[in-house]
Design a protein around this motif. Structure first.
Motif, PDB file in Angstrom:
ATOM      1  N   LYS A 201       1.082  -1.617  -0.121  1.00 49.46           N
ATOM      2  CA  LYS A 201       0.107   0.270   0.148  1.00 49.46           C
ATOM      3  C   LYS A 201       0.884   1.006   0.070  1.00 49.46           C
ATOM      4  O   LYS A 201       0.252   2.278  -0.916  1.00 49.46           O
ATOM      5  N   ALA A 204       2.305   1.920  -3.486  1.00 44.91           N
ATOM      6  CA  ALA A 204       0.981   1.948  -4.141  1.00 44.91           C
ATOM      7  C   ALA A 204       0.523   3.720  -3.808  1.00 44.91           C
ATOM      8  O   ALA A 204       0.721   4.959  -5.040  1.00 44.91           O
ATOM      9  N   GLN A 205       1.207   4.462  -2.675  1.00 44.67           N
ATOM     10  CA  GLN A 205       0.890   5.815  -2.034  1.00 44.67           C
ATOM     11  C   GLN A 205       1.518   6.652  -2.880  1.00 44.67           C
ATOM     12  O   GLN A 205       1.832   7.764  -3.924  1.00 44.67           O
ATOM     13  N   SER A 208       1.638   6.798  -6.887  1.00 39.98           N
ATOM     14  CA  SER A 208       0.384   7.658  -7.472  1.00 39.98           C
ATOM     15  C   SER A 208       0.175   9.453  -6.809  1.00 39.98           C
ATOM     16  O   SER A 208       0.166   9.859  -7.446  1.00 39.98           O
ATOM     17  N   TRP A 217      -4.104   4.119  -6.419  1.00 38.15           N
ATOM     18  CA  TRP A 217      -3.780   3.569  -5.727  1.00 38.15           C
ATOM     19  C   TRP A 217      -5.345   3.379  -4.740  1.00 38.15           C
ATOM     20  O   TRP A 217      -5.256   2.187  -3.904  1.00 38.15           O
ATOM     21  N   ILE A 230      -2.768   0.168  -8.429  1.00 38.52           N
ATOM     22  CA  ILE A 230      -1.698  -0.690  -7.877  1.00 38.52           C
ATOM     23  C   ILE A 230      -2.084  -1.269  -6.946  1.00 38.52           C
ATOM     24  O   ILE A 230      -2.831  -0.508  -6.185  1.00 38.52           O
ATOM     25  N   TRP A 232      -2.855  -2.945  -4.568  1.00 35.73           N
ATOM     26  CA  TRP A 232      -1.969  -3.461  -3.220  1.00 35.73           C
ATOM     27  C   TRP A 232      -2.834  -4.634  -2.589  1.00 35.73           C
ATOM     28  O   TRP A 232      -1.788  -5.403  -1.516  1.00 35.73           O
TER      29      TRP A 232
END
Length: 308
Positions: A201, A204-205, A208, A217, A230, A232
């Motif tokens: 996560k 992904a964050q 992003s 995300w 993405i 996660w």
């Protein structure tokens, strides 16, 4: 051809409806599905070892009704290994599931005869007592939104690969066999089951935040046009992801196929047509003969996840 008995790996197996067309667009039959899984077994089985299997079954082909099946042991011959595991939160009315492990070519043929076109597995294995162990794989599932496709996924996959390498991991990548891609990395057992999800996560964050016009995300569909999600959340221990070399229940009988990072880079820089990363069973068998297993996580370096 309606029903016959075959011997595979010393096991006698009843197969039926071999002439049934399961992929009408390309005329791909149940016999061809079984044949593919038997032939791909040497590279597929290591990725299934120790992982309870979830099937997606399409008894009337990809244009018919389908269903997921986790509680599959009741169908299995006595020689297919079974495990009883705690039921995930998404399964109602049961405290445990009786699942199967596919460990031999005969096991794969049995599953294919059920029209289990897709094989999905978690990112963890069972231990010697049949109990879920801690995750040994990290996965980042790249799902292209409207107006995006495999080319945009390759650009994001390359960034993820670089980030994972910077964190000491050894990533590999495959197509989903549908619209997207998946980046994996073998990992050392984490401190807890949720650690891979937290780390994924965070990645992904970060991506992003760096490129908000290209990457998202969060799952809301309204956020996704023109962007690659993405996902996660596939690291949740209750979830599964399609296995490498699994067929996908898509019209063209495509396969979730390991690819090289050089191919990802070539699509990203425009020197390879993204359509070249769409593979049929014949393509995959030829690639394995030429390159071996490009998804050899067993031979990759396992490293601990950074804190997240």
């Amino acid at each position: 051809m309606s029903k016959q008995r075959v011997e595979i790996d010393g096991r006698t197996l009843a197969v039926s409806n071999l002439e049934k067309v399961l992929f009408p667009e390309v005329g791909f039959t149940k016999a061809q599905v079984i044949d593919y899984y038997v032939r791909i077994a040497p590279v597929l089985l290591p990725h299934l070892a120790g992982r309870p299997v979830t099937f997606t079954r399409w008894p009337d082909g990809v244009e018919g009704q389908t269903f997921f099946e986790k509680n599959s042991a009741r169908h299995a011959p006595e020689w297919v290994r079974r495990v009883t595991i705690p039921s995930p939160g998404s399964t109602r009315g049961r405290e445990t599931l009786d699942m199967v492990l596919l460990e031999s070519t005969a096991d794969l043929a049995w599953a294919a005869n059920l029209a289990a076109l897709e094989v999905h597995v978690p990112q963890w294995r069972v231990d010697d007592d049949g109990q879920p162990a801690l995750p040994d794989l990290l996965v980042l599932d790249l799902d292209p939104g409207p107006e995006t496709g495999i080319a945009e996924c390759c650009a994001v996959a390359e960034r993820l690969g670089q980030r994972l390498e910077a964190d000491g991991l050894d990533p590999v990548v495959k197509t989903s066999g549908s619209k997207g891609m998946q980046v994996y990395a073998p990992i050392e057992a984490p401190a807890d089951r949720e650690h891979p999800s937290r780390y994924a996560k965070l990645l992904a964050q970060e991506l992003s935040a760096e490129t908000p016009d290209d990457v998202v995300w969060r799952m809301e569909k309204a956020l996704r046009p023109g962007k690659v999600l993405i996902d996660w959340s596939q690291n949740n221990p209750a979830k599964t992801t399609v296995a490498p070399y699994s067929l996908r229940a898509r019209p063209g009988a495509t396969v979730s196929t390991p690819v090289g990072w050089d191919e990802v880079d070539a699509v990203r820089d425009g020197s390879l047509d993204p359509a070249e990363l769409r593979f049929t069973t014949d393509d995959v068998l030829a690639r394995v003969e030429q390159y071996g297993d490009l998804f050899d996580v067993a031979g990759a370096t396992r490293a601990p996840l950074p804190e997240a």
